[in-house]
Design a protein around this motif. Structure first.
Motif, mmCIF file in Angstrom:
data_model
loop_
_atom_site.group_PDB
_atom_site.id
_atom_site.type_symbol
_atom_site.label_atom_id
_atom_site.label_comp_id
_atom_site.label_asym_id
_atom_site.label_seq_id
_atom_site.Cartn_x
_atom_site.Cartn_y
_atom_site.Cartn_z
ATOM 1 N N LYS A 49 1.874 -21.888 30.841
ATOM 2 C CA LYS A 49 2.906 -22.544 31.658
ATOM 3 C C LYS A 49 3.025 -24.025 31.317
ATOM 4 O O LYS A 49 4.130 -24.543 31.149
ATOM 5 C CB LYS A 49 2.590 -22.388 33.147
ATOM 6 N N THR A 50 1.903 -24.715 31.204
ATOM 7 C CA THR A 50 1.933 -26.142 30.902
ATOM 8 C C THR A 50 2.487 -26.383 29.509
ATOM 9 O O THR A 50 3.326 -27.276 29.308
ATOM 10 C CB THR A 50 0.533 -26.757 31.040
ATOM 11 N N THR A 51 2.063 -25.598 28.547
ATOM 12 C CA THR A 51 2.572 -25.733 27.188
ATOM 13 C C THR A 51 4.079 -25.536 27.158
ATOM 14 O O THR A 51 4.809 -26.293 26.519
ATOM 15 C CB THR A 51 1.889 -24.715 26.254
ATOM 16 N N PHE A 52 4.553 -24.533 27.866
ATOM 17 C CA PHE A 52 5.986 -24.280 27.942
ATOM 18 C C PHE A 52 6.726 -25.457 28.577
ATOM 19 O O PHE A 52 7.753 -25.904 28.077
ATOM 20 C CB PHE A 52 6.259 -22.996 28.732
ATOM 21 N N ALA A 53 6.200 -25.969 29.692
ATOM 22 C CA ALA A 53 6.849 -27.083 30.392
ATOM 23 C C ALA A 53 6.901 -28.339 29.528
ATOM 24 O O ALA A 53 7.930 -29.030 29.470
ATOM 25 C CB ALA A 53 6.125 -27.372 31.700
ATOM 26 N N VAL A 54 5.809 -28.645 28.837
ATOM 27 C CA VAL A 54 5.785 -29.825 27.965
ATOM 28 C C VAL A 54 6.758 -29.642 26.803
ATOM 29 O O VAL A 54 7.506 -30.552 26.449
ATOM 30 C CB VAL A 54 4.346 -30.099 27.466
ATOM 31 N N HIS A 55 6.776 -28.465 26.213
ATOM 32 C CA HIS A 55 7.687 -28.180 25.102
ATOM 33 C C HIS A 55 9.146 -28.320 25.561
ATOM 34 O O HIS A 55 9.964 -28.957 24.883
ATOM 35 C CB HIS A 55 7.427 -26.778 24.561
ATOM 36 N N ALA A 56 9.476 -27.743 26.714
ATOM 37 C CA ALA A 56 10.839 -27.848 27.235
ATOM 38 C C ALA A 56 11.191 -29.303 27.521
ATOM 39 O O ALA A 56 12.309 -29.746 27.240
ATOM 40 C CB ALA A 56 10.981 -27.013 28.505
ATOM 41 N N GLY A 57 10.246 -30.064 28.064
ATOM 42 C CA GLY A 57 10.483 -31.478 28.322
ATOM 43 C C GLY A 57 10.811 -32.252 27.066
ATOM 44 O O GLY A 57 11.722 -33.092 27.049
ATOM 45 N N HIS A 58 10.097 -31.964 26.003
ATOM 46 C CA HIS A 58 10.378 -32.635 24.728
ATOM 47 C C HIS A 58 11.756 -32.243 24.191
ATOM 48 O O HIS A 58 12.497 -33.090 23.691
ATOM 49 C CB HIS A 58 9.299 -32.322 23.701
ATOM 50 N N LEU A 59 12.102 -30.973 24.306
ATOM 51 C CA LEU A 59 13.410 -30.522 23.823
ATOM 52 C C LEU A 59 14.565 -31.141 24.616
ATOM 53 O O LEU A 59 15.621 -31.433 24.064
ATOM 54 C CB LEU A 59 13.511 -28.997 23.901
ATOM 55 N N LEU A 60 14.366 -31.354 25.901
ATOM 56 C CA LEU A 60 15.435 -31.858 26.766
ATOM 57 C C LEU A 60 15.432 -33.377 26.917
ATOM 58 O O LEU A 60 16.335 -33.932 27.544
ATOM 59 C CB LEU A 60 15.316 -31.215 28.149
ATOM 60 N N GLU A 95 16.233 -35.886 25.109
ATOM 61 C CA GLU A 95 17.410 -36.633 24.653
ATOM 62 C C GLU A 95 18.527 -36.614 25.691
ATOM 63 O O GLU A 95 19.341 -37.531 25.746
ATOM 64 C CB GLU A 95 17.911 -36.079 23.320
ATOM 65 N N ARG A 96 18.557 -35.604 26.537
ATOM 66 C CA ARG A 96 19.578 -35.528 27.586
ATOM 67 C C ARG A 96 19.277 -36.478 28.739
ATOM 68 O O ARG A 96 20.146 -36.742 29.568
ATOM 69 C CB ARG A 96 19.678 -34.098 28.117
ATOM 70 N N PHE A 97 18.041 -36.948 28.824
ATOM 71 C CA PHE A 97 17.619 -37.819 29.916
ATOM 72 C C PHE A 97 16.872 -39.018 29.335
ATOM 73 O O PHE A 97 15.658 -39.168 29.522
ATOM 74 C CB PHE A 97 16.713 -37.042 30.872
ATOM 75 N N PRO A 98 17.574 -39.910 28.615
ATOM 76 C CA PRO A 98 16.902 -40.994 27.893
ATOM 77 C C PRO A 98 16.163 -41.986 28.792
ATOM 78 O O PRO A 98 15.219 -42.617 28.348
ATOM 79 C CB PRO A 98 18.041 -41.693 27.144
ATOM 80 N N ASP A 99 16.550 -42.115 30.050
ATOM 81 C CA ASP A 99 15.861 -43.055 30.926
ATOM 82 C C ASP A 99 15.002 -42.343 31.968
ATOM 83 O O ASP A 99 14.515 -42.952 32.905
ATOM 84 C CB ASP A 99 16.857 -43.979 31.626
ATOM 85 N N GLY A 100 14.813 -41.055 31.785
ATOM 86 C CA GLY A 100 14.080 -40.288 32.781
ATOM 87 C C GLY A 100 12.620 -40.090 32.412
ATOM 88 O O GLY A 100 12.257 -39.924 31.259
ATOM 89 N N GLN A 101 11.789 -40.159 33.419
ATOM 90 C CA GLN A 101 10.368 -39.897 33.249
ATOM 91 C C GLN A 101 9.849 -39.383 34.572
ATOM 92 O O GLN A 101 10.202 -39.899 35.636
ATOM 93 C CB GLN A 101 9.627 -41.169 32.853
#
Length: 61
Positions: free
Chosen positions: A24-35, A37-43
């Protein structure tokens, strides 16, 4: 308050669920990296104390 909230828009919520150790964590981190660029100021970082010595994990509400 964000623009979406001001307009009364609903925002989607996505949940990752599964038994321990299935990635689950690996998936979430991978999805975060892929997305990212859509949220350049988001963290977002939420310490749920899953492995924090001396502290109980945060409970779902």
């Amino acid at each position: 308050m964000g623009a979406s909230q001001e307009r009364g828009e609903e925002l989607p919520v996505h949940v990752i669920d599964g038994m321990p150790g299935v990635g689950k964590t690996t998936f979430a981190v991978h999805a975060g990296h892929l997305l990212s660029e859509r949220f350049p100021d988001g963290q977002l970082f939420v310490n749920l104390n899953g492995h924090t010595t001396g502290r109980s994990p945060v409970q779902a509400t």
